[in-house]
Motif scaffolding. Sequence first.
Motif, PDB file in Angstrom:
ATOM      1  N   SER A   2       0.784  -1.353   0.320  1.00 29.97           N
ATOM      2  CA  SER A   2      -0.096  -0.124  -0.347  1.00 29.97           C
ATOM      3  C   SER A   2       0.953   1.207  -0.391  1.00 29.97           C
ATOM      4  O   SER A   2       2.183   1.591  -0.083  1.00 29.97           O
ATOM      5  CB  SER A   2      -1.056  -0.184   1.083  1.00 29.97           C
ATOM      6  N   ARG A  31      -7.421   4.449  -7.510  1.00 34.25           N
ATOM      7  CA  ARG A  31      -7.248   2.711  -6.334  1.00 34.25           C
ATOM      8  C   ARG A  31      -7.137   2.234  -6.999  1.00 34.25           C
ATOM      9  O   ARG A  31      -6.931   0.087  -7.561  1.00 34.25           O
ATOM     10  CB  ARG A  31      -8.087   3.040  -5.122  1.00 34.25           C
ATOM     11  N   ILE A  35      -3.514  -4.311   3.166  1.00 35.93           N
ATOM     12  CA  ILE A  35      -3.107  -3.590   1.914  1.00 35.93           C
ATOM     13  C   ILE A  35      -4.817  -2.332   2.099  1.00 35.93           C
ATOM     14  O   ILE A  35      -5.165  -2.327   1.391  1.00 35.93           O
ATOM     15  CB  ILE A  35      -2.624  -4.097  -0.024  1.00 35.93           C
ATOM     16  N   THR A  36      -3.618  -1.731   2.491  1.00 39.11           N
ATOM     17  CA  THR A  36      -4.916   0.102   3.097  1.00 39.11           C
ATOM     18  C   THR A  36      -4.738   1.324   2.364  1.00 39.11           C
ATOM     19  O   THR A  36      -3.479   1.258   2.566  1.00 39.11           O
ATOM     20  CB  THR A  36      -5.475  -0.076   4.091  1.00 39.11           C
ATOM     21  N   GLU A  37      -5.358   1.426   2.016  1.00 44.16           N
ATOM     22  CA  GLU A  37      -5.013   2.943   0.927  1.00 44.16           C
ATOM     23  C   GLU A  37      -5.645   3.838   1.823  1.00 44.16           C
ATOM     24  O   GLU A  37      -7.067   4.053   1.356  1.00 44.16           O
ATOM     25  CB  GLU A  37      -5.098   2.948  -1.012  1.00 44.16           C
TER      26      GLU A  37
END
Lengths: 192, 196
Positions: free
Chosen positions: A64, A132, A117-119
Amino acid sequence: MSESEIARQIFFITKKDSTPETADAEASAGGLVERVIAGNKDAFDELYRKYSPMVHGIVLARASRDEADDIVQEVFITVFRKLHTLNDPDSFGGWIASIARRRVTDHHRSARPEDGITEDIPVKRRPVTEAREVLEIIRSLPDAYTETLILRLVEGMTGPEIAESTGLTPASVRVNLHRGMKMLREKLGTGD
Amino acid sequence: MENQDYLWDRTGRDPEIEELEDRLSVFRLGTNGPPLVPSTRPEKAGSRFSLRFAIASLSTGIAAVIVAGFVFFWVLAPDNALEDVALAREPGKVAPNPIPQAPAVVQPVIRKTLARVRTRRRPLVRDAVRVVTPKTFRRPGPEQVAALTSEEKEAYDKLMLALSVTSSSLKLVQDKVNTLGPESPEEKNIKSRSNK
């Protein structure tokens, strides 16, 4: 432009061109590496400025955005510590790229399961959701295409710059770019 | 419209790629500077290696000198080199063969090594023969015997007794051999073949 300014420009150009080989050698990866090993802090900053976009692109293909920034820092710390083990300073690009890939793998291996995974994108800049989604589509492509497309579309590097910094041949980069872009268009539904 | 050059080196225009670039630029590397690294310079490549290489080279060189000396003074030297040395040390005597001279520093080491190897070496027939060869034994003169201490005199007497016993035993063997008679024709044939 006055004559004095023209003369000054000519003088500077002449002066700069007087030792072009020396300047090129110092600015090359090998020259920078040797200067860093010699203890030159500015040379390390120059290495970071030159190679951090490439490292960030490689890391972003697998992690990320928040993680990517931290991993890039870790990669360059590792580079500073292990720079003396690099046998051929001119192969620095391929060497640091392999370190970046390995570092992301180690990061995921040591991460807890809930650390997905974090945006976290600033909402005010662009339609984040679409960006994204596009990034996720690029990540779903084969690794060679993913890295090259991210370096081109996210980091803004040109094909020759990608080839120079990663150690790949320009022909390989060109193929990866065109095939990757073709697959991306197909997945985005904009292909012919 | 698709523009291959723009994808490669940004020459010309490709609205689709430009839009993608613009959209994905939010993920671009931030303005973080390089990480803080120690002010000490990284270790230079090869410094450890050169030290190890120097040590290994030195060790190899010393070993090579020792082996070369051993080979030269033991393998290449004639078998009776020690006897020649002993003869050469006696006043008025000349060694029959030229004696290789090692540097004075390594001579004690060579002497000790030769003594050890000779004592461990498997005894050969020629060594046994050499024991009874008169040239290796010099009977001391009366004035030399008179100059000995009591312990040396006792050792000398024991040595003389042992030599006389050995000598008489060898004499008996020699007489026995002589009484066996001349060689048979078959033995002569074998001997001539071996000589050829």
